[in-house]
Design a protein around this motif. Structure first.
Motif, PDB file in Angstrom:
ATOM      1  N   PHE A 176      45.623  36.752  38.328  1.00  0.00           N
ATOM      2  CA  PHE A 176      46.973  36.369  38.728  1.00  0.00           C
ATOM      3  C   PHE A 176      46.894  35.414  39.912  1.00  0.00           C
ATOM      4  N   ASP A 177      47.880  34.536  40.020  1.00  0.00           N
ATOM      5  CA  ASP A 177      47.879  33.600  41.151  1.00  0.00           C
ATOM      6  C   ASP A 177      48.489  34.254  42.394  1.00  0.00           C
ATOM      7  N   SER A 178      48.449  33.538  43.486  1.00  0.00           N
ATOM      8  CA  SER A 178      48.902  34.118  44.765  1.00  0.00           C
ATOM      9  C   SER A 178      50.404  34.362  44.787  1.00  0.00           C
ATOM     10  N   TRP A 179      51.169  33.633  43.977  1.00  0.00           N
ATOM     11  CA  TRP A 179      52.619  33.877  43.897  1.00  0.00           C
ATOM     12  C   TRP A 179      52.874  35.129  43.061  1.00  0.00           C
ATOM     13  N   ASP A 180      52.126  35.283  41.938  1.00  0.00           N
ATOM     14  CA  ASP A 180      52.225  36.511  41.148  1.00  0.00           C
ATOM     15  C   ASP A 180      52.028  37.733  42.030  1.00  0.00           C
ATOM     16  N   ARG A 181      51.067  37.628  42.951  1.00  0.00           N
ATOM     17  CA  ARG A 181      50.682  38.767  43.788  1.00  0.00           C
ATOM     18  C   ARG A 181      51.517  38.864  45.054  1.00  0.00           C
ATOM     19  N   CYS A 182      52.542  38.037  45.156  1.00  0.00           N
ATOM     20  CA  CYS A 182      53.487  38.111  46.278  1.00  0.00           C
ATOM     21  C   CYS A 182      52.809  37.867  47.619  1.00  0.00           C
ATOM     22  N   ILE A 183      51.778  37.024  47.622  1.00  0.00           N
ATOM     23  CA  ILE A 183      51.083  36.697  48.856  1.00  0.00           C
ATOM     24  C   ILE A 183      51.669  35.430  49.478  1.00  0.00           C
ATOM     25  N   TRP A 328      68.840  36.150  51.825  1.00  0.00           N
ATOM     26  CA  TRP A 328      68.628  37.419  51.139  1.00  0.00           C
ATOM     27  C   TRP A 328      67.177  37.870  51.283  1.00  0.00           C
ATOM     28  N   GLU A 329      66.981  39.166  51.151  1.00  0.00           N
ATOM     29  CA  GLU A 329      65.627  39.707  51.167  1.00  0.00           C
ATOM     30  C   GLU A 329      64.842  39.211  49.956  1.00  0.00           C
ATOM     31  N   TYR A 330      63.594  38.831  50.187  1.00  0.00           N
ATOM     32  CA  TYR A 330      62.698  38.493  49.077  1.00  0.00           C
ATOM     33  C   TYR A 330      61.708  39.649  48.925  1.00  0.00           C
ATOM     34  N   ALA A 331      62.065  40.618  48.077  1.00  0.00           N
ATOM     35  CA  ALA A 331      61.255  41.837  47.956  1.00  0.00           C
ATOM     36  C   ALA A 331      60.029  41.625  47.077  1.00  0.00           C
ATOM     37  N   CYS A 332      60.068  40.621  46.215  1.00  0.00           N
ATOM     38  CA  CYS A 332      59.001  40.293  45.266  1.00  0.00           C
ATOM     39  C   CYS A 332      58.763  41.486  44.343  1.00  0.00           C
ATOM     40  N   GLU A 334      58.773  45.188  44.308  1.00  0.00           N
ATOM     41  CA  GLU A 334      59.005  46.456  44.994  1.00  0.00           C
ATOM     42  C   GLU A 334      58.223  47.574  44.298  1.00  0.00           C
ATOM     43  N   GLY A 335      57.614  48.428  45.099  1.00  0.00           N
ATOM     44  CA  GLY A 335      56.808  49.507  44.541  1.00  0.00           C
ATOM     45  C   GLY A 335      55.363  49.111  44.304  1.00  0.00           C
TER      46      GLY A 335
END
Length: 357
Positions: A176-183, A328-332, A334-335
């Protein structure tokens, strides 16, 4: 057209050399005038004041590459790669079309269709623009070709966003890329318009300019006090920035990048598919921010990477002040379970291919 193209090239040189593109409407200032007698506001300590919220969604209707389709690779209408800006008539046609658009979110809410309301309300509103691509150099509005090493590294990159015809398999978090991983979205991608969470808040204190980004809640702290860059051994996802004032233009040079993120992203309209545009530790990004009047600034970002790119490329576009913008919150994810779910589902499908069908 050759005369017009030559004139546009001259105007581009004026901007990239750091001279303020102020004055009457023209291609140099993207047809946003600076009123005669207007004075650049200053901070209490004397720096040009560029503070406020400047949502990048203002130019969200403009593709990254000229004559490329919309998000998801949808085909683009016929267009001329040599036309950097719409004519007066073409632009007026877009303005007229914008006035006829209906608020699908409001309609869905009124009808009680909350699922459709969610789907139609997650994309930030945009404004019609005269420019035909975010990229202004190369002159054809296209990304430059990758070097042989750039192509090799691109082929090694992974993402949940598929290339055309790609059959995807997920077995590891590195699939997965860094955006997929919410980094991170990385640079220069973080400074381009996405479908949502486009807020950019600029704050200033003595010696620093801070660019706070709504998506992935990253904050870029830029010293403008003349300090030297850090050791090249120190790497960051968003690089290490140093700024300076050239007249009323803020110039930010960023180096020391941590490799991994794609320089482009499918979330930006008119971008290459697959999120496989590599960067190297040699990448340098130079930004120029010039306030044009009380309501607009002109933003420019140049990307150089001799290991990856056969030449540099530059995007430039105006941004409109909107301090009423709702952040707004960017939760990407959650969990923290999305990557695991992808991997488990992929393994299950491969273990029982008949059931997966």
């Amino acid at each position: 057209r050759a005369v017009i193209g030559g004139f546009a090239a001259c105007l581009f040189v004026v901007v990239v050399n750091g001279q303020s593109p102020l004055g009457p409407p023209s291609e140099a200032n993207h047809f946003i005038a600076t009123p005669q007698g207007w004075t650049q506001p200053k901070t209490p300590w004397g720096d040009p004041d560029i503070q406020g919220i400047w949502p990048i969604s203002f130019v969200g209707s403009v593709p990254l590459e000229r004559c490329e389709g919309g998000r998801g690779g949808s085909p683009a209408p016929p267009c001329d790669v040599n036309q950097a800006f719409l004519t007066d008539a073409e632009y007026q046609e877009r303005l007229n079309a914008a006035t006829k658009q209906v608020d699908r979110h409001a309609q869905a809410i009124a009808a009680g269709d909350f699922g459709q309301a969610l789907q139609s309300g997650v994309t930030d509103p945009t404004a019609p623009q005269r420019q035909t691509s975010l990229i202004v150099d190369p002159p054809n509005g296209k990304l430059p070709e990758l070097t042989a090493e750039g192509k090799r590294l691109s082929a090694l990159m992974k993402s949940s966003w598929a290339l055309p015809g790609e059959t995807q398999i997920w077995d590891h978090w590195l699939d997965f890329d860094s955006w997929d991983r919410c980094i991170t979205r990385g640079m220069p991608s973080s400074m381009l318009p996405y479908r949502y969470n486009n807020g950019v808040r600029i704050m200033q204190v003595p010696g620093y300019v801070i660019l706070d980004l709504e998506m992935v809640h990253e904050t870029r702290i830029v010293p403008v006090d003349g300090r030297p860059a850090l050791s090249p051994k120190i790497k960051h996802w968003m690089g290490e920035s140093r700024g300076r004032w050239e007249g009323n233009t803020l110039v930010i040079e960023t180096t020391n990048f941590h490799t991994g993120p794609s320089a482009t992203n499918i979330g930006v309209m008119g971008s290459p598919q697959g999120n496989r545009f590599p960067i190297s530790e040699q990448m340098k990004v130079t930004e120029r921010i010039t306030r044009l009047n009380d309501d607009f600034l002109l933003y420019e970002i140049k990307t150089e990477d001799p290991l990856i790119l056969t030449r540099s490329w530059t995007a430039r576009y105006p941004l409109k002040l909107d301090n009423s913008y709702e952040w707004w919150e960017y939760a990407c994810h959650e969990g923290n379970r999305t990557i695991g779910d992808y991997i488990n589902a992929s393994r299950a499908e491969r273990a029982r291919p008949s059931e997966a069908k």
